[in-house]
Write an enzyme that holds these catalytic residues in place. Structure first.
Site, short mmCIF file in Angstrom:
data_model
loop_
_atom_site.label_atom_id
_atom_site.label_comp_id
_atom_site.label_asym_id
_atom_site.label_seq_id
_atom_site.Cartn_x
_atom_site.Cartn_y
_atom_site.Cartn_z
N LYS A 185 0.81 -1.17 -0.04
CA LYS A 185 0.10 0.08 -0.11
C LYS A 185 0.95 1.35 0.03
CE LYS A 185 -4.08 -2.33 2.12
NZ LYS A 185 -4.54 -2.75 3.37
N GLN A 208 -4.54 -1.39 9.39
CA GLN A 208 -4.56 -2.70 8.88
C GLN A 208 -5.34 -3.92 9.81
OE1 GLN A 208 -3.71 -3.39 5.69
NE2 GLN A 208 -4.19 -5.77 5.87
N ASP A 231 -10.96 3.12 4.22
CA ASP A 231 -11.60 1.81 3.86
C ASP A 231 -13.09 1.76 3.81
OD1 ASP A 231 -9.41 -0.36 3.74
OD2 ASP A 231 -9.08 0.24 5.88
N1 GUN Z 1 -7.18 -6.56 6.03
C1 GUN Z 1 -7.82 -7.27 4.63
N2 GUN Z 1 -8.32 -6.33 3.81
C2 GUN Z 1 -8.23 -5.17 4.35
C3 GUN Z 1 -8.43 -3.82 3.97
O1 GUN Z 1 -9.03 -3.82 2.89
N3 GUN Z 1 -8.45 -2.67 4.80
C4 GUN Z 1 -7.95 -2.96 5.97
N4 GUN Z 1 -7.84 -1.91 6.74
N5 GUN Z 1 -7.51 -4.14 6.43
C5 GUN Z 1 -7.70 -5.23 5.87
#
Ligand code: GUN
Length: 296
Positions: free
Chosen positions: A49, A93, A116
């Site tokens: 990311k 995350q 998100d």
């Molecule tokens: N863990 C797995 N997929 C995601 C996501 O799209 N966002 C976040 N914050 N954590 C994740």
């Protein structure tokens, strides 16, 4: 052979467009990513990311805490980021280590920086069908369907999995596009009877080999969201038995190279949307059809 839905190539073209759009803004969009603990998969996702942000000219900050960090300290860091004018999007995350109250943490993120779209306010907007933000995986799948001119209207859509991150919002997105949505999950009694109904089958169970050829309708569109790491080879596999299902379906996503890259690209797109909001170039309540078309 079915059409392979090439998320890797589409995501690359979306990133190029995002980079161009970001370069036109009065300042760089900013994203903060918070990681707690040392889960290798989460570490890899977070590193990717941050790398994507750099590639698109975004400012980014990675804040990595040991598992011993207190919930109060985490909340304090989020509060500072909420007030930081250089930060447009905040991502924590998930999953967090079990000792944390995940809901409390997510709810502490300003809804206007919730890249998100996990905050209850944004989830509410999504349920009402007028959100400019969608969780990255469903949004990425929506874009993949668009790119290959796959119309959802009137189709039977079966979603396997009911997580807050993928399954639930995926069903809502398909419903908004006038699909007939069936959610399946670990309590579903006859999964194969359900999947055989699907014109569009979205699989997000995290169970390798779950979907075999006999469970798929002729000509179905099959979207495999899972990223299961084979403990022996270390390679990633999905939940769908690709080699047998490919002979039945009309379209299928590969793993890797299907949904994963699209999820990553949509994080950037959500961040760009939030940056525009913060720069006064877009309004949260501007929910015209044109806006929804542009951002879905
Ligand atoms: N863990 C797995 N997929 C995601 C996501 O799209 N966002 C976040 N914050 N954590 C994740």
């Amino acid at each position: 052979m079915p059409t392979i839905l090439d998320g890797k190539a589409l995501a690359a073209s979306i990133r190029r467009r995002i980079q161009e759009e970001a370069a036109k803004l009065p300042r760089r969009p900013g994203v903060a990513v918070i990681l707690v603990g040392d889960d290798p998969a989460s570490q890899l996702y977070v590193t990717n990311k941050i790398k994507d942000c750099g590639e698109c000219g975004f400012f980014s900050r990675l804040i990595h805490y040991p598992v011993s960090v207190s919930e109060e300290e985490l909340l304090g860091a989020i509060s500072k980021l909420n007030d930081d004018a250089a930060i447009d999007g905040i991502l924590v995350q998930l999953p967090l280590p079990a000792s944390f109250n995940e809901r409390r943490i997510i709810e502490s993120i300003s809804p206007a920086k919730d890249v998100d779209a996990f905050h209850p306010l944004n989830v509410g907007r999504m349920v009402q069908g007028d959100s400019v933000l969608w969780p990255c995986t469903p949004r990425g799948i929506g874009r993949l369907l668009d790119a290959y001119h796959i119309c959802v209207d009137g189709k039977t859509c079966v979603v396997i999995g009911r997580s807050e991150i993928v399954g639930k919002p995926m069903g809502l997105l398909l419903l908004q596009r006038h699909g007939t949505v069936i959610y399946c999950h670990s309590h579903t009694q006859d999964l194969a009877a359900m999947t055989r109904l699907a014109d569009i089958l979205i699989v997000a169970a995290g169970r390798p080999g779950l979907i075999t050829a006999d469970m798929v309708k002729d000509g179905a569109v099959v979207i495999d969201v899972a990223m299961n790491r084979d403990p022996v080879t270390g390679k990633f596999t999905g939940d769908v038995c690709f080699d047998e299902v490919k002979d039945i379906c009309s379209h299928i996503t590969p793993v890797p190279g299907g949904v994963g890259p699209m999820t990553r690209a949509m994080l950037l797109e959500n961040a760009l949307t939030l940056a525009r909001l913060h720069m006064g170039l877009l309004a949260f309540d501007k929910t015209s059809a044109a806006l929804l078309e542009e951002y879905h």
